[in-house]
Design a protein around this motif. Structure first.
Motif, PDB file in Angstrom:
ATOM      1  N   UNK A 218     -36.637  33.847 -47.021  1.00 33.08           N
ATOM      2  CA  UNK A 218     -37.485  34.944 -47.501  1.00 33.08           C
ATOM      3  C   UNK A 218     -38.937  34.525 -47.647  1.00 33.08           C
ATOM      4  N   UNK A 219     -39.167  33.312 -48.182  1.00 35.56           N
ATOM      5  CA  UNK A 219     -40.523  32.897 -48.502  1.00 35.56           C
ATOM      6  C   UNK A 219     -41.254  32.241 -47.339  1.00 35.56           C
TER       7      UNK A 219
ATOM      8  N   UNK B 177     -33.726  17.604 -51.891  1.00 35.96           N
ATOM      9  CA  UNK B 177     -32.467  18.335 -52.044  1.00 35.96           C
ATOM     10  C   UNK B 177     -31.698  17.833 -53.263  1.00 35.96           C
ATOM     11  N   UNK B 178     -31.698  16.506 -53.473  1.00 33.88           N
ATOM     12  CA  UNK B 178     -31.017  15.927 -54.634  1.00 33.88           C
ATOM     13  C   UNK B 178     -31.624  16.440 -55.934  1.00 33.88           C
ATOM     14  N   UNK B 179     -32.944  16.454 -55.994  1.00 36.47           N
ATOM     15  CA  UNK B 179     -33.622  16.877 -57.227  1.00 36.47           C
ATOM     16  C   UNK B 179     -33.359  18.352 -57.503  1.00 36.47           C
ATOM     17  N   UNK B 180     -33.442  19.175 -56.465  1.00 34.92           N
ATOM     18  CA  UNK B 180     -33.221  20.613 -56.650  1.00 34.92           C
ATOM     19  C   UNK B 180     -31.822  20.899 -57.179  1.00 34.92           C
ATOM     20  N   UNK B 181     -30.860  20.076 -56.787  1.00 33.78           N
ATOM     21  CA  UNK B 181     -29.476  20.306 -57.199  1.00 33.78           C
ATOM     22  C   UNK B 181     -29.116  19.668 -58.524  1.00 33.78           C
ATOM     23  N   UNK B 182     -29.974  18.785 -59.052  1.00 33.98           N
ATOM     24  CA  UNK B 182     -29.642  18.098 -60.311  1.00 33.98           C
ATOM     25  C   UNK B 182     -30.578  18.481 -61.446  1.00 33.98           C
ATOM     26  N   UNK B 183     -31.720  19.028 -61.147  1.00 37.30           N
ATOM     27  CA  UNK B 183     -32.670  19.453 -62.186  1.00 37.30           C
ATOM     28  C   UNK B 183     -32.053  20.586 -63.010  1.00 37.30           C
ATOM     29  N   UNK B 184     -32.370  20.645 -64.304  1.00 37.14           N
ATOM     30  CA  UNK B 184     -31.721  21.610 -65.205  1.00 37.14           C
ATOM     31  C   UNK B 184     -32.335  23.009 -65.164  1.00 37.14           C
ATOM     32  N   UNK B 185     -33.483  23.175 -64.565  1.00 37.75           N
ATOM     33  CA  UNK B 185     -34.113  24.491 -64.383  1.00 37.75           C
ATOM     34  C   UNK B 185     -34.191  25.292 -65.678  1.00 37.75           C
ATOM     35  N   UNK B 186     -35.006  24.816 -66.644  1.00 36.80           N
ATOM     36  CA  UNK B 186     -35.146  25.572 -67.899  1.00 36.80           C
ATOM     37  C   UNK B 186     -35.713  26.974 -67.686  1.00 36.80           C
ATOM     38  N   UNK B 187     -36.490  27.160 -66.599  1.00 36.85           N
ATOM     39  CA  UNK B 187     -37.021  28.490 -66.296  1.00 36.85           C
ATOM     40  C   UNK B 187     -36.110  29.305 -65.403  1.00 36.85           C
ATOM     41  N   UNK B 188     -34.935  28.738 -65.085  1.00 36.11           N
ATOM     42  CA  UNK B 188     -33.904  29.430 -64.318  1.00 36.11           C
ATOM     43  C   UNK B 188     -34.381  29.859 -62.929  1.00 36.11           C
ATOM     44  N   UNK B 189     -33.871  30.988 -62.442  1.00 37.93           N
ATOM     45  CA  UNK B 189     -34.136  31.413 -61.070  1.00 37.93           C
ATOM     46  C   UNK B 189     -35.622  31.630 -60.826  1.00 37.93           C
ATOM     47  N   UNK B 190     -36.312  32.171 -61.836  1.00 42.69           N
ATOM     48  CA  UNK B 190     -37.748  32.417 -61.675  1.00 42.69           C
ATOM     49  C   UNK B 190     -38.487  31.112 -61.408  1.00 42.69           C
ATOM     50  N   UNK B 191     -38.133  30.060 -62.138  1.00 37.23           N
ATOM     51  CA  UNK B 191     -38.758  28.755 -61.924  1.00 37.23           C
ATOM     52  C   UNK B 191     -38.394  28.207 -60.552  1.00 37.23           C
ATOM     53  N   UNK B 192     -37.125  28.364 -60.159  1.00 33.97           N
ATOM     54  CA  UNK B 192     -36.665  27.883 -58.860  1.00 33.97           C
ATOM     55  C   UNK B 192     -37.480  28.530 -57.728  1.00 33.97           C
ATOM     56  N   UNK B 193     -37.633  29.845 -57.798  1.00 33.17           N
ATOM     57  CA  UNK B 193     -38.378  30.557 -56.759  1.00 33.17           C
ATOM     58  C   UNK B 193     -39.835  30.110 -56.725  1.00 33.17           C
ATOM     59  N   UNK B 194     -40.435  29.903 -57.895  1.00 33.55           N
ATOM     60  CA  UNK B 194     -41.827  29.457 -57.939  1.00 33.55           C
ATOM     61  C   UNK B 194     -41.998  28.070 -57.335  1.00 33.55           C
ATOM     62  N   UNK B 195     -41.034  27.184 -57.632  1.00 31.30           N
ATOM     63  CA  UNK B 195     -41.097  25.823 -57.093  1.00 31.30           C
ATOM     64  C   UNK B 195     -41.024  25.842 -55.566  1.00 31.30           C
ATOM     65  N   UNK B 196     -40.097  26.639 -55.023  1.00 30.71           N
ATOM     66  CA  UNK B 196     -39.954  26.699 -53.570  1.00 30.71           C
ATOM     67  C   UNK B 196     -41.183  27.340 -52.925  1.00 30.71           C
ATOM     68  N   UNK B 197     -41.720  28.378 -53.541  1.00 33.58           N
ATOM     69  CA  UNK B 197     -42.931  29.022 -53.005  1.00 33.58           C
ATOM     70  C   UNK B 197     -44.081  28.029 -52.962  1.00 33.58           C
ATOM     71  N   UNK B 198     -44.231  27.258 -54.037  1.00 29.50           N
ATOM     72  CA  UNK B 198     -45.292  26.252 -54.087  1.00 29.50           C
ATOM     73  C   UNK B 198     -45.075  25.180 -53.026  1.00 29.50           C
ATOM     74  N   UNK B 199     -43.826  24.729 -52.902  1.00 33.24           N
ATOM     75  CA  UNK B 199     -43.519  23.672 -51.938  1.00 33.24           C
ATOM     76  C   UNK B 199     -43.811  24.129 -50.510  1.00 33.24           C
TER      77      UNK B 199
END
Length: 473
Positions: free
Chosen positions: A331-332, A350-372
């Motif tokens: 999508x992005x 990939x390892x970090x994305x799957x082990x990080x606790x994501x305190x901001x949940x899906x919104x944080x995940x989407x922001x991280x990928x958009x930035x990356x």
């Protein structure tokens, strides 16, 4: 030249010529047909906005032609004409779907006036279609979560969608409560109606009553015209009240009354109007705590909580991350690169994305990928493209990995962190003498989360929950 196209259908040549000339002079694109068969060939292309059609014609009459066009889902508006003034034929034409009905002889001024009315109506319908796509959203741009933690949520969505029950969606900020609300709407019998989302925490308190219930002209300073409230805007659709915990206490009785009576009265109005909107509410607050603090009415809570769905945080449904990552990348990537070119990811990322606790949940995940994706070069996301809060503990010299004990060589970061987490959980259970509830409290996680982790690890053969041992350590 207007893109509003007209077809004149009449078996009288003189009538076709006179009428089509007047319409063309007004700037409309116009075609003619001598009978229903010729008209159908033109209409089948789907390019005619309005057909001015005689009712009585040899062979197929005008009403039958209109029925065939409507049966073929051709979006053409019909204005019916006849030289035989008859109330019965007028009623028949209107029941069959005609927008208007004119008696011959037709004056040019009259037919042009009717055409302008139809054009304005169709423009409004087109605008509403665009707005509905914005409001309702695109079903194709949604993700189906498949983790065990979300399977029950998906099941509840499907069950409650087919009812008209009010729904309260709870969960941490960024978990996707809005996505759940939109899915309920899209699966419901109201899916063709509007989906109106409103953030209760973003509306100024002094305007909130007007926003919800509408106002009449002159009801207060600046009310220079009447306005429909959100309840009426959501007619035959869904009103999604996000952040319902932020609703001011003084408005809560009025909202409760609207829900119970299914009626609203505009600010400054004297008449109550019936409402036909489904209510879905969401909050990241503990409403029961708000009730104890006197900040939320208990009766309103029970009215809203006809059916509750709790959305778990992303850290409790990490099985969704790989597929969700692919979804977000597809999508992005088009937004970031101008196309949908493939994007590769460095294994450590990939390892970090799957082990990080994501305190901001899906919104944080989407922001991280958009930035990356913005930072990435050559279509490859590396560690340097991730924000510091994700990478600060990812160095190979991190003592925590070595402190966990003798971990096998060749095990990737994700596996190592998985073993550390399991070791911490199992050792805590041992410290609590096998008391899962006490262990969950000590670990500051939910008891259901603890059992889910143990079940997943045991099903994968990673631990032996009975002996509380990590296998193949």
């Amino acid at each position: 030249m207007s893109n509003f196209s007209v077809l004149v259908v009449d078996d009288e040549l003189a009538y076709r010529q006179i009428l089509s000339r007047a319409i063309a002079d007004e700037g409309y694109t116009v075609q003619t047909a001598a009978d229903a068969y010729e008209a159908m060939k033109i209409l089948a292309k789907g390019e005619i906005s309005v057909a001015i059609c005689d009712i009585r014609m040899p062979g197929i009459d005008g009403i039958e032609l209109m029925k065939q066009v409507r049966a073929g889902n051709i979006d053409t508006t019909f204005i019916m004409c006849t030289a035989y003034a008859s109330v019965d034929s007028a009623v028949l034409a209107l029941k069959a779907g005609a927008a208007d009905y004119i008696i011959k002889p037709v004056r040019n001024e009259e037919i042009l006036h009717r055409l302008r009315q139809v054009e304005a109506m169709r423009d409004l319908q087109d605008e509403n279609k665009v707005l509905r796509k914005i409001v309702v959203g695109n079903d194709g741009d949604s993700f189906v979560f498949e983790s065990p933690a979300m399977a029950n949520v998906e099941r509840m969505i499907r069950k409650v969608a087919m009812t008209d029950s009010t729904v309260l969606i709870t969960g941490e900020s960024g978990t996707g409560k809005g996505v759940v609300a939109r899915k309920i709407h899209n699966l419901s019998q109201r899916r063709k109606g509007p989906f109106i989302p409103v953030n209760c925490g973003a509306i100024p308190h002094n305007l909130m009553e007007s926003e919800f219930f509408g106002h009449t002209k002159g009801a207060f300073t600046g009310a220079d015209r009447s306005r429909k409230g959100l309840f009426l805007q959501a007619d035959r659709g869904t009103l999604f009240l996000d952040e319902i915990g932020e609703l001011p206490l003084e408005l809560q009785p009025k909202l409760l009354h609207a829900l119970e009576e299914k009626k609203v009265r505009a600010v400054g109005g004297e008449q109550s109007l019936e409402i036909n909107a489904r209510i879905i509410a969401a909050t990241n607050r503990n409403v029961l705590d708000l009730i104890k603090q006197g900040r939320f009415r208990e009766d309103l809570y029970f009215r809203l909580c006809g059916f509750e769905i709790s959305v778990p945080p992303l850290r409790e449904r990490k099985g969704d991350i790989p597929k969700f990552l692919d979804f977000v990348l597809r999508r992005e990537s088009g937004k970031a690169n101008g196309d949908e070119a493939g994007v590769s990811i460095e294994p450590q990322v990939d390892d970090i994305l799957n082990t990080y606790d994501w305190p901001g949940n899906i919104r944080e995940f989407e922001n991280v990928i958009s930035r990356a994706l913005i930072m990435a070069e050559g279509g490859r996301i590396t560690l340097s493209d991730l924000p510091p809060e994700l990478t600060k503990n990812a160095s190979t010299g991190a003592g925590g990995l070595r402190a966990a004990g003798a971990l096998p060589t060749g095990v990737n970061l994700r596996e190592k962190l998985r073993r550390i987490e399991a070791g911490l959980v199992l050792s805590t259970i041992e410290e609590c003498n096998g008391d899962r509830k006490a262990a969950a409290d000590l670990l500051e996680i939910g008891l259901s989360s603890l059992y889910r982790k143990l079940q997943e690890w045991e099903e994968e053969g990673f631990i032996d929950a009975k002996t509380l041992a990590i296998k193949n350590l």
